[in-house]
Design an enzyme around this catalytic site. Structure first.
Site, short mmCIF file in Angstrom:
data_model
loop_
_atom_site.label_atom_id
_atom_site.label_comp_id
_atom_site.label_asym_id
_atom_site.label_seq_id
_atom_site.Cartn_x
_atom_site.Cartn_y
_atom_site.Cartn_z
N PHE A 181 0.85 -1.19 0.00
CA PHE A 181 0.00 0.00 0.00
C PHE A 181 0.90 1.24 0.00
O PHE A 181 1.87 1.30 0.75
CB PHE A 181 -0.87 -0.04 1.26
CG PHE A 181 -1.97 0.97 1.28
CD1 PHE A 181 -3.14 0.76 0.58
CD2 PHE A 181 -1.84 2.14 2.02
CE1 PHE A 181 -4.17 1.70 0.61
CE2 PHE A 181 -2.86 3.08 2.05
CZ PHE A 181 -4.03 2.85 1.35
N ASP A 213 2.80 -6.11 7.62
CA ASP A 213 1.58 -5.32 7.70
C ASP A 213 0.41 -6.27 7.49
O ASP A 213 0.31 -6.92 6.43
CB ASP A 213 1.60 -4.21 6.64
CG ASP A 213 0.46 -3.22 6.86
OD1 ASP A 213 -0.63 -3.66 7.30
OD2 ASP A 213 0.65 -2.02 6.58
N TYR A 220 -10.28 -0.94 11.12
CA TYR A 220 -11.55 -0.48 10.52
C TYR A 220 -11.92 -1.29 9.30
O TYR A 220 -12.98 -1.08 8.72
CB TYR A 220 -11.48 1.02 10.17
CG TYR A 220 -10.25 1.43 9.39
CD1 TYR A 220 -10.18 1.23 8.02
CD2 TYR A 220 -9.17 2.00 10.04
CE1 TYR A 220 -9.04 1.58 7.32
CE2 TYR A 220 -8.03 2.37 9.34
CZ TYR A 220 -7.97 2.15 7.98
OH TYR A 220 -6.84 2.49 7.29
N LYS A 221 -11.06 -2.22 8.89
CA LYS A 221 -11.36 -3.06 7.72
C LYS A 221 -12.10 -4.31 8.20
O LYS A 221 -13.25 -4.21 8.62
CB LYS A 221 -10.08 -3.36 6.96
CG LYS A 221 -9.48 -2.09 6.32
CD LYS A 221 -8.11 -2.28 5.72
CE LYS A 221 -7.62 -0.95 5.12
NZ LYS A 221 -6.18 -0.95 4.80
N ARG A 264 -12.61 -4.11 -7.22
CA ARG A 264 -12.22 -4.93 -6.08
C ARG A 264 -13.45 -5.33 -5.26
O ARG A 264 -14.32 -4.50 -4.99
CB ARG A 264 -11.26 -4.10 -5.23
CG ARG A 264 -10.61 -4.84 -4.12
CD ARG A 264 -9.53 -3.99 -3.49
NE ARG A 264 -10.11 -2.88 -2.71
CZ ARG A 264 -9.50 -2.31 -1.67
NH1 ARG A 264 -8.29 -2.71 -1.31
NH2 ARG A 264 -10.06 -1.33 -1.02
C1 LIG Z 1 -5.56 0.43 4.72
C2 LIG Z 1 -4.08 0.44 4.74
C3 LIG Z 1 -3.36 1.54 5.26
C4 LIG Z 1 -4.07 2.76 5.74
O1 LIG Z 1 -3.32 3.43 6.71
P1 LIG Z 1 -4.02 4.49 7.68
O2 LIG Z 1 -2.89 5.20 8.31
O3 LIG Z 1 -4.86 3.72 8.65
O4 LIG Z 1 -4.87 5.38 6.85
C5 LIG Z 1 -1.98 1.45 5.32
N1 LIG Z 1 -1.33 0.35 4.87
C6 LIG Z 1 -1.98 -0.71 4.37
C7 LIG Z 1 -1.21 -1.90 3.90
C8 LIG Z 1 -3.37 -0.69 4.26
O5 LIG Z 1 -4.02 -1.72 3.73
#
Ligand SMILES: *Cc1c(COP(=O)(O)O)cnc(C)c1O
Length: 394
Positions: free
Chosen positions: A110, A181, A206-207, A353
């Site tokens: 990400f 992660d 939150y996911k 997705r």
């Molecule tokens: C959803 C996601 C994020 C989002 O980060 P936030 O700081 O919570 O906005 C970061 N890294 C990955 C791999 C994600 O899937």
């Protein structure tokens, strides 16, 4: 038995295939937030930090998360956003290998994780470099120059999944620190984190964990390291004695040193309640149901929507709990789908997705979603100009 739809507020007639971005509101969480505001914040004011247990909440909720990711009690704490927790873990990992200059990640990570690495490197000013390789090349790219291997287990775009055990072993064999992660893993697939031996892990809530928009992130540090690592963000609540108000920082013992500042109590109260759902869910059952839903979706879409190209791995063992299809007009097609009550999302440049969460999605929902998708595709509903304008959040 899954699904357990009565545990969630889901609008009538809506098929929600976006729990991988924002989980729905669990039943009871809205009342708990209201009660907390009234009975704790409202009635107890500042006393709430002690009498309502707000100060210990990051540890308490961290232990709930630990259960879900195969980590021991006391190895996880909560707070901030995932991006911040990536920064903390990465900086601690880099400091553990002062003679090495590379951070290794993959192109499926990400962007925020990559950006945090770039920012950290700039801040350190010591000539570190971020090496980004294709997901299938990560293992071969681990060498003696790599300080930290920083990988998101499940690719947010394609659902492609790395193996925690083999990659961690490879990193350790080369003397590198492993940072996972788990943003698209926690609550989506079984995770046995402690068994991997990785040094650090982070993730969001939150996911798949349904903590609500802005729910705090989690961070795991391997127990034998927690008293040694350098937390980088030296906030007062990660201090050994926050209320001694000393002028000099001293890290708290254990995982608490990864705390920074005041925790988001209202948000974490929502999360603490939302996590109760998992008391009755077996992760192996969840995984089996998720694989079945994804397989059904792939088979139906490939049979009925020839213009869509699967970009997720075909082998379920290589896939998380989401399925993605590429289509040139993917953004507009997703908008048309959403307009017809099937919510997935779109990731640039052309990926549609779909997240499958067996807690509230059943086979009947998958079939109905494909009916709508087939209609959008065969009637070319995506060509309507009203579906072409991009919103701020896709
Ligand atoms: C959803 C996601 C994020 C989002 O980060 P936030 O700081 O919570 O906005 C970061 N890294 C990955 C791999 C994600 O899937």
């Amino acid at each position: 038995m899954l699904p357990i739809k009565d545990k969630f507020h889901l609008p009538e007639g809506l098929i929600y295939l976006d729990g991988n971005s924002l989980g729905p509101l669990p039943v009871g969480v809205d009342q708990v937030i209201a009660a907390m505001a009234r009975d704790q914040w409202g009635a107890n004011l500042i006393k709430g930090w002690n009498v309502d247990g707000w100060m210990d909440q990051p540890t308490r909720v961290g232990n709930q998360i630990a259960c879900l990711i195969g980590a021991p009690s006391g190895s996880v704490t909560m707070g901030d956003t995932l991006s911040v927790k990536v920064y903390q873990a990465l900086s601690a990992g880099v400091r553990m290998r002062p003679d090495r200059k590379f951070i290794l990640s993959d192109s499926g990570n990400f962007p925020s994780d990559l950006y945090m690495a770039q920012g950290l490197i700039q801040q350190l000013g010591q000539g570190h470099e971020l090496r980004i390789v294709a997901p299938e090349d990560v293992s071969d790219a681990i060498d003696d120059d790599v300080a930290v291997v920083m990988i998101t287990q499940v690719d947010y775009r394609t659902g492609r999944m790395h193996d925690l055990v083999t990659l961690t072993a490879k990193a350790h064999a080369a003397g590198a620190v492993m940072l996972w992660d788990l943003a698209h893993s926690a609550g989506a697939i079984p995770v046995a984190l402690e068994e991997t031996g990785c040094e650090f892990a982070v993730g969001c809530t939150y996911k798949y964990l349904n903590g609500g928009p802005g729910a705090p992130a989690f961070i795991y540090v391997r127990s034998d390291l927690a008293d040694q690592i350098d937390p980088a963000l030296a906030g007062w609540l990660g201090h050994e004695a926050p209320f001694a108000f000393e002028p000099t920082y001293r890290p708290a013992p254990g995982i608490s040193r990864m705390r920074v500042g005041t925790p988001p109590v209202i948000q974490m109260t929502a999360l603490e309640e939302a996590l109760k759902i998992w008391d009755d869910v077996d992760m192996q059952d969840l995984r089996a149901a998720s694989v079945a839903l994804c397989e059904l979706f792939i088979n139906e879409v490939e049979a009925r929507c020839p213009d869509l190209t699967l970009v997720s791995p075909r082998d379920a063992a290589m896939r998380g709990s989401q399925v993605s299809f590429a289509f040139e007009q993917g953004y507009a097609a997703m908008q048309a789908l959403i307009a017809h009550n099937v919510i997935g999302d779109f990731r640039a440049p052309n990926v549609m997705r779909f997240g499958f969460t067996p807690l509230y999605i059943g086979a009947d929902d998958v079939l109905r979603a494909v009916d709508v998708l087939e209609m959008v595709m065969s009637k070319k509903l995506w060509a309507d100009p009203k579906y072409q304008t991009r919103a701020k959040v896709t």
